[in-house]
Design a protein around this motif. Sequence first.
Motif, PDB file in Angstrom:
ATOM      1  N   GLY A 108     -15.140   7.429  15.457  1.00 39.49           N
ATOM      2  CA  GLY A 108     -16.511   7.872  15.642  1.00 39.49           C
ATOM      3  C   GLY A 108     -17.167   7.320  16.887  1.00 39.49           C
ATOM      4  N   ALA A 109     -18.281   7.931  17.232  1.00 34.95           N
ATOM      5  CA  ALA A 109     -19.086   7.534  18.380  1.00 34.95           C
ATOM      6  C   ALA A 109     -20.537   7.885  18.065  1.00 34.95           C
ATOM      7  N   GLY A 110     -21.459   7.135  18.641  1.00 39.55           N
ATOM      8  CA  GLY A 110     -22.866   7.356  18.333  1.00 39.55           C
ATOM      9  C   GLY A 110     -23.502   8.399  19.234  1.00 39.55           C
ATOM     10  N   ALA A 111     -24.469   9.114  18.667  1.00 43.54           N
ATOM     11  CA  ALA A 111     -25.292  10.028  19.461  1.00 43.54           C
ATOM     12  C   ALA A 111     -26.617  10.201  18.736  1.00 43.54           C
ATOM     13  N   LYS A 112     -27.683  10.215  19.509  1.00 44.93           N
ATOM     14  CA  LYS A 112     -28.968  10.496  18.876  1.00 44.93           C
ATOM     15  C   LYS A 112     -29.226  11.986  19.020  1.00 44.93           C
ATOM     16  N   ALA A 113     -29.472  12.629  17.875  1.00 44.33           N
ATOM     17  CA  ALA A 113     -29.677  14.083  17.898  1.00 44.33           C
ATOM     18  C   ALA A 113     -30.774  14.426  18.895  1.00 44.33           C
ATOM     19  N   GLY A 114     -30.487  15.365  19.766  1.00 43.62           N
ATOM     20  CA  GLY A 114     -31.486  15.791  20.735  1.00 43.62           C
ATOM     21  C   GLY A 114     -31.385  15.097  22.078  1.00 43.62           C
ATOM     22  N   VAL A 115     -30.559  14.039  22.167  1.00 44.01           N
ATOM     23  CA  VAL A 115     -30.365  13.372  23.463  1.00 44.01           C
ATOM     24  C   VAL A 115     -29.205  14.066  24.184  1.00 44.01           C
ATOM     25  N   TYR A 151     -15.900  12.667  22.871  1.00 44.47           N
ATOM     26  CA  TYR A 151     -15.134  11.657  22.136  1.00 44.47           C
ATOM     27  C   TYR A 151     -14.312  12.342  21.030  1.00 44.47           C
ATOM     28  N   TYR A 152     -14.933  13.254  20.299  1.00 51.75           N
ATOM     29  CA  TYR A 152     -14.205  13.937  19.215  1.00 51.75           C
ATOM     30  C   TYR A 152     -13.065  14.785  19.785  1.00 51.75           C
ATOM     31  N   ARG A 153     -13.333  15.509  20.875  1.00 47.89           N
ATOM     32  CA  ARG A 153     -12.263  16.350  21.454  1.00 47.89           C
ATOM     33  C   ARG A 153     -11.060  15.502  21.847  1.00 47.89           C
ATOM     34  N   GLN A 154     -11.329  14.407  22.530  1.00 48.43           N
ATOM     35  CA  GLN A 154     -10.226  13.579  23.036  1.00 48.43           C
ATOM     36  C   GLN A 154      -9.518  12.837  21.909  1.00 48.43           C
ATOM     37  N   THR A 155     -10.292  12.394  20.906  1.00 50.72           N
ATOM     38  CA  THR A 155      -9.657  11.690  19.791  1.00 50.72           C
ATOM     39  C   THR A 155      -8.803  12.656  18.974  1.00 50.72           C
ATOM     40  N   LEU A 156      -9.284  13.887  18.810  1.00 50.63           N
ATOM     41  CA  LEU A 156      -8.478  14.886  18.088  1.00 50.63           C
ATOM     42  C   LEU A 156      -7.206  15.208  18.871  1.00 50.63           C
ATOM     43  N   ALA A 157      -7.304  15.195  20.193  1.00 53.72           N
ATOM     44  CA  ALA A 157      -6.095  15.435  21.008  1.00 53.72           C
ATOM     45  C   ALA A 157      -5.101  14.285  20.832  1.00 53.72           C
ATOM     46  N   MET A 158      -5.618  13.061  20.750  1.00 49.60           N
ATOM     47  CA  MET A 158      -4.744  11.912  20.505  1.00 49.60           C
ATOM     48  C   MET A 158      -4.108  12.035  19.114  1.00 49.60           C
ATOM     49  N   ALA A 159      -4.921  12.422  18.133  1.00 48.96           N
ATOM     50  CA  ALA A 159      -4.437  12.525  16.751  1.00 48.96           C
ATOM     51  C   ALA A 159      -3.313  13.545  16.630  1.00 48.96           C
ATOM     52  N   ALA A 160      -3.446  14.634  17.377  1.00 46.35           N
ATOM     53  CA  ALA A 160      -2.467  15.726  17.265  1.00 46.35           C
ATOM     54  C   ALA A 160      -1.071  15.280  17.657  1.00 46.35           C
ATOM     55  N   LYS A 161      -0.972  14.149  18.380  1.00 46.75           N
ATOM     56  CA  LYS A 161       0.351  13.693  18.845  1.00 46.75           C
ATOM     57  C   LYS A 161       0.972  12.649  17.927  1.00 46.75           C
ATOM     58  N   ILE A 162       0.323  12.328  16.817  1.00 44.67           N
ATOM     59  CA  ILE A 162       0.867  11.282  15.930  1.00 44.67           C
ATOM     60  C   ILE A 162       1.596  11.976  14.779  1.00 44.67           C
ATOM     61  N   LEU A 180       0.833  -1.203   0.000  1.00 46.45           N
ATOM     62  CA  LEU A 180       0.000   0.000   0.000  1.00 46.45           C
ATOM     63  C   LEU A 180       0.870   1.257   0.000  1.00 46.45           C
ATOM     64  N   ASP A 181       0.302   2.369  -0.484  1.00 47.27           N
ATOM     65  CA  ASP A 181       1.010   3.657  -0.436  1.00 47.27           C
ATOM     66  C   ASP A 181       0.712   4.400   0.857  1.00 47.27           C
ATOM     67  N   VAL A 182      -0.514   4.216   1.349  1.00 45.39           N
ATOM     68  CA  VAL A 182      -0.962   4.951   2.535  1.00 45.39           C
ATOM     69  C   VAL A 182      -1.566   3.946   3.513  1.00 45.39           C
ATOM     70  N   MET A 183      -1.192   4.054   4.794  1.00 44.52           N
ATOM     71  CA  MET A 183      -1.781   3.203   5.827  1.00 44.52           C
ATOM     72  C   MET A 183      -3.062   3.888   6.330  1.00 44.52           C
ATOM     73  N   ALA A 184      -4.090   3.090   6.556  1.00 47.13           N
ATOM     74  CA  ALA A 184      -5.331   3.666   7.074  1.00 47.13           C
ATOM     75  C   ALA A 184      -5.855   2.785   8.195  1.00 47.13           C
ATOM     76  N   ILE A 185      -6.299   3.432   9.269  1.00 48.17           N
ATOM     77  CA  ILE A 185      -6.807   2.700  10.435  1.00 48.17           C
ATOM     78  C   ILE A 185      -8.164   3.265  10.832  1.00 48.17           C
ATOM     79  N   ASN A 186      -9.091   2.355  11.121  1.00 50.70           N
ATOM     80  CA  ASN A 186     -10.359   2.751  11.735  1.00 50.70           C
ATOM     81  C   ASN A 186     -10.169   2.666  13.242  1.00 50.70           C
ATOM     82  N   THR A 187     -10.348   3.780  13.951  1.00 46.62           N
ATOM     83  CA  THR A 187     -10.123   3.748  15.402  1.00 46.62           C
ATOM     84  C   THR A 187     -11.385   4.140  16.164  1.00 46.62           C
ATOM     85  N   TYR A 188     -11.731   3.320  17.120  1.00 46.46           N
ATOM     86  CA  TYR A 188     -12.949   3.560  17.907  1.00 46.46           C
ATOM     87  C   TYR A 188     -12.678   3.471  19.408  1.00 46.46           C
TER      88      TYR A 188
END
Length: 618
Positions: free
Chosen positions: A524-531, A548-559, A485-493
Amino acid sequence: SLFVTGVASARPDESAPPPPPPRVHPVLVSADMRPSLDLSGPWHMSIDPYRDGVAGFHGGDPGLSSRRYADIDIATTEKRDGNALFEQDPARSPIVTLPSSWLTQSPEMRHYVGLVWYQRHFTAHKRPGKRVFLRFGAANYAAHVYLNGKHVGEHRGGFTPFAFDVTKLLHDGDNQITVGVDSQRTDQDIPPPVTDWETYGGITRAITLIAVPDTYIDDAWIRLTHDGHIRASGRLDGPAAANMPVRVTIAGLGLTLDARTDAHGDWQAAVPAPASLKRWSPDSPTLYDVAVKAGDDTLHDRIGFRTVSVDGDRILLNGKPIFLRGISLHAEEFGVDPSHVITPEAARALLEEAKYGLHANYVRLAHYPHPEVMLRTADKMGLLVWSEIPVYWRVDFSNPDTLSQARQMLAENITRDRNRASIMLWSVGNETPVSPARNRFLQTLAADAHRLDDTRLVSAALLSHREKRNGVDTVVIDDPLIPSLDVMAINTYNGWYGNDSLASLPSIAWASKYHKPLIFSELGAGAKAGVHDSTGTHKFSEEYQAEYYRQTLAMAAKIPFLRGMSPWILKDFRSPRRQHPVYQQGWNRKGLESETGVRKEAFFVLARQYARWAKQPP
Ligand code: GCB
């Protein structure tokens, strides 16, 4: 030395060069730009749950000598008399509108997985010197096609186009077309039966009749290559295809490329790209009118020119490093009651939400080839694209027929779309567990993608594992497919599936055995709109998803080798495996928006980060 070169591997089949990728025929490249008779509209529809139509009368295989039941009953054009035996009469069956999945055609069809017969009449005129193709944008999953009572052909694969030459079967005047579509997949199919999206059975994309000259331009691929040339190649098909002049004109650049076909109809030409060329990019998505002329045929297209490449662990667009601010999309599966159809307006609205709502420059078109209109719109608006085939989860990797099906699908996808500047990555798999059979399967697909298109990058969404390294909790990327592969891709949850607390995410380290760019193909993480939950600790609340997005973006910023991401997903989409009665009700709720476009809190978290990254990439 541990490295021994020039020694044949223990498994002889692994040292042999992979066979060339399958040749798609006909390609009918840029079919959506050719004049055509659109067979959309009212069709009769009749269900066939026991598949009598594709069997002999007593069920099972009809054998070589006997005709299928469809040949003598469903698709027949012979006059029925009072004594004829028949169990189906599509001509008097209910009427539905195509293209669209049958799931939404009536409440009884909501969960129907199986065979359906469609039939209609249309008027066509035979013209001397013309060949006529019957083309399907997509039929999910297997299609059995008849014209005027005669069997035309079959196709397997739910998301790529296919066409048949019907010149000889077409009548001057009234014609009857019959199509059986079977949405039931087996463990040997691509994708296998279990996925995380709905099975939208039916004819879900345009059905057209396309007339071309006897000898016509079947394939034409015009691109900017890494050596700074505009290169054109393709294939003529027909009785006069050999030794025929072909001319490509790009008026906006004052360019003409002249070629001559070889004995097989193949042609190619290249010229240095002129200094005046405006390269396509998300910031300035310049497209040029391109005309290809050969004999009596002229083909028009709008094409952008750019290069994509990898340098160490960086991704380069037009030679400059780029960070991919992306989002994943299922194009045709959201809205109140999706039927797997998308209009040009809906495609634009969706991509505008990504580009202007989220400040994205990139989209992952998951998990199968999207309709042409999505790619055309991405070309026009300026969004880079990850394009993939549904080699998803537990594929029957050791089955040679399954591999053939995947290779055919990949070839159909790439030959359909390689003129689209927006596409930067072909992906050959999603979350497929490592095994020797899987590695060989995906290596073959990666080699096919590189051979069908040497101007783009190849990737796959991979799995990773966790271990302690020097006492640090570490995600380790070491999938043996990565060298292909040219690019590595990971799904992280982490933080959604599994036991990690959200607060712990930024302290997770990422390590790779390979020096290549990494993208998060999903998070990603699930949320029902309005809950809502002011404590932010309850899953399915908007607050939990936002955190979840804030913390995952903080993790991403260190890679340091992370070069982009396409979080999962722009909008909630239907998935039969998501049956939580309070939060899901048949929908995967990881959308940043509800299925009807209500933005959740996490939308704004990501949009703010992308706005910052747009000014100052990480
Ligand atoms: C994944 C799959 C995607 C699912 C998603 C989820 O990794 O690629 O198809 O929808 O996770 O929501 O679990």
